[in-house]
Design a protein around this motif. Structure first.
Motif, mmCIF file in Angstrom:
data_model
loop_
_atom_site.group_PDB
_atom_site.id
_atom_site.type_symbol
_atom_site.label_atom_id
_atom_site.label_comp_id
_atom_site.label_asym_id
_atom_site.label_seq_id
_atom_site.Cartn_x
_atom_site.Cartn_y
_atom_site.Cartn_z
ATOM 1 N N ARG A 191 0.822 -1.203 0.000
ATOM 2 C CA ARG A 191 0.000 0.000 0.000
ATOM 3 C C ARG A 191 0.862 1.262 0.000
ATOM 4 O O ARG A 191 0.536 2.242 -0.667
ATOM 5 N N ARG A 192 1.963 1.250 0.738
ATOM 6 C CA ARG A 192 2.858 2.417 0.738
ATOM 7 C C ARG A 192 3.464 2.621 -0.651
ATOM 8 O O ARG A 192 3.662 3.762 -1.087
ATOM 9 N N GLU A 193 3.745 1.528 -1.328
ATOM 10 C CA GLU A 193 4.308 1.627 -2.674
ATOM 11 C C GLU A 193 3.294 2.196 -3.662
ATOM 12 O O GLU A 193 3.626 3.040 -4.503
ATOM 13 N N LEU A 194 2.052 1.732 -3.572
ATOM 14 C CA LEU A 194 1.033 2.151 -4.533
ATOM 15 C C LEU A 194 0.373 3.475 -4.160
ATOM 16 O O LEU A 194 -0.093 4.199 -5.045
ATOM 17 N N ALA A 195 0.310 3.775 -2.893
ATOM 18 C CA ALA A 195 -0.342 5.007 -2.431
ATOM 19 C C ALA A 195 0.520 5.640 -1.350
ATOM 20 O O ALA A 195 0.193 5.590 -0.159
ATOM 21 N N PRO A 196 1.653 6.216 -1.738
ATOM 22 C CA PRO A 196 2.607 6.735 -0.736
ATOM 23 C C PRO A 196 2.034 7.825 0.148
ATOM 24 O O PRO A 196 2.538 8.054 1.246
ATOM 25 N N GLY A 197 0.983 8.496 -0.316
ATOM 26 C CA GLY A 197 0.363 9.537 0.506
ATOM 27 C C GLY A 197 -0.812 9.038 1.312
ATOM 28 O O GLY A 197 -1.569 9.846 1.870
ATOM 29 N N GLY A 198 -0.987 7.692 1.367
ATOM 30 C CA GLY A 198 -2.109 7.134 2.122
ATOM 31 C C GLY A 198 -3.436 7.265 1.414
ATOM 32 O O GLY A 198 -4.501 7.205 2.048
ATOM 33 N N GLU A 199 -3.400 7.423 0.088
ATOM 34 C CA GLU A 199 -4.635 7.604 -0.671
ATOM 35 C C GLU A 199 -5.511 6.348 -0.644
ATOM 36 O O GLU A 199 -5.046 5.244 -0.374
#
Length: 373
Positions: A191-199
């Motif tokens: 999830r951090r890789e795909l949505a680094p801003g927590g999206e």
């Protein structure tokens, strides 16, 4: 029971017909039956090394413009293989080209046949050539009308078949691997890789082809706090990458890798309006992920609107965006939908659906015996 599965597609192909044929063969072997698969030839000569039963490959050609799909050529191997296997019953998986030859051979040999309707070929004809729906239904009527029983995967598919004059229909859904696809695989690192801003991660999984209408995901571009993930490959890939420049395209994924991606999504969005069932919706539900899908075809049976996900008008990007926006603002609702979705599919194992299929086989064999008597 000796069963010949004549299928338009089989692994290494990745699609609903191939997956269902594989699971059927596996289940028959587990239950002590003797299946044989007849399928179009593929480029990899070692493709069947891990198959659960013998596989007879029939010469085939890649479909123009879509080389991932292969179409079987006329061959005497079909009838010869059915006869040599001493089949009690012929199972026709998504019959259209190879399945027609399988039906013809079964009729000539006096063997009962069960035809499994899996693909909205009339919808595909409308998408790809803008015509030909009538011809597609005539061909479907010919093969399904000759079968002892047709199995429809959803209520919508059953109604379509009945409306086009096809009888002797029963409902038979699809199983889902609730051990492989499960919420516990949610991966914080991914999830951090795909949505680094927590999206919020909104994902699509499936073939990238015109009939899947993945282009509708462009409707959620620019939605604050939302990232789009696309899993799969196909002829529409280059155009979709241009239309969805902000999306992450992960290519084709399978097995545990795919299950990890499913569980790491916040919302699963399916866009295709021509699904007779829609296995990826079940896999998302098994993964504890709320679903947004078109209110058409198979998803009508799978998605309980307002409880396991949301149904939206087919082909409407604004409705898709509104559904995503509403779920993005309601984490508690997403969690409740995810829990309800998981609970809804927990009993739909391939073992349960496989036993149901064997029940259909036995009923057909009994009916043939009763008529002969």
């Amino acid at each position: 029971m000796r069963v010949v599965i004549v299928t338009e597609s089989f692994p290494p192909d990745v699609n609903g017909v191939a997956h269902c044929a594989l699971q059927t063969a596996r289940h028959l072997v587990r239950r002590g039956h003797s299946p044989l698969v007849i399928a179009p030839a593929v480029a990899d000569p070692a493709a069947d090394a891990d198959a659960p039963c013998p596989v007879v490959r029939v010469p085939s050609l890649p479909l123009p413009g879509y080389p991932q799909v292969r179409v079987a050529l006329p061959s005497r191997r079909v009838a010869a293989a059915i006869a040599a296997h001493r089949a009690d019953l012929v199972h026709l998986a998504g019959p259209f080209v190879l399945g027609v030859r399988g039906m013809t051979a079964a009729a000539r040999l006096g063997i009962p046949a069960v035809a499994v309707y899996q693909t909205d070929l009339a919808g595909y004809a409308r998408t790809y050539v803008g015509t030909g729906e009538g011809a597609a239904w005539r061909r479907l009527r010919a093969v399904h009308g000759a079968a002892d029983r047709t199995l429809a995967p959803s209520s919508a598919a059953l109604r379509d078949l009945e409306a086009h004059g096809i009888g002797r229909i029963r409902l038979w859904g699809r199983g889902v691997d609730t051990v492989r696809f499960r919420p516990g695989l949610r991966d914080a690192g991914l999830r951090r890789e795909l949505a680094p801003g927590g999206e919020l991660l909104v994902g699509y999984v499936g073939r990238l082809a015109p009939e899947k209408r993945v282009d509708l995901l462009a409707g959620i571009r620019g939605t604050p706090g939302v990232r789009t993930v696309v899993v799969g490959d196909g002829p529409s890939g280059p155009g979709l990458r241009a239309a969805l420049p902000d999306a992450r395209f992960l290519g084709r994924r399978t097995g545990d890798d795919l299950a990890r991606i499913f569980a790491s999504l916040d919302v699963f969005a399916h866009t295709g309006p021509y699904e007779t069932f829609c296995q990826t919706v079940q896999e998302a539900m098994a993964s504890g992920v709320p679903v947004i899908a078109p209110a058409a075809g198979g998803p009508l049976d799978l998605v309980d609107h307002g409880r396991t996900g949301l149904l939206v008008p087919p082909g409407d990007p604004d409705a898709l965006r509104a559904a995503v926006t509403s779920l993005a603002a309601a984490p508690d609702v997403r969690a409740a939908y995810g829990r309800a979705g998981r609970a809804a599919v927990e009993g739909r194992t391939w073992e349960a659906l496989g036993d149901e299929l064997i029940g259909h086989y036995r009923e057909v064999l009994h009916e043939r015996t009763a008529v002969a008597a």
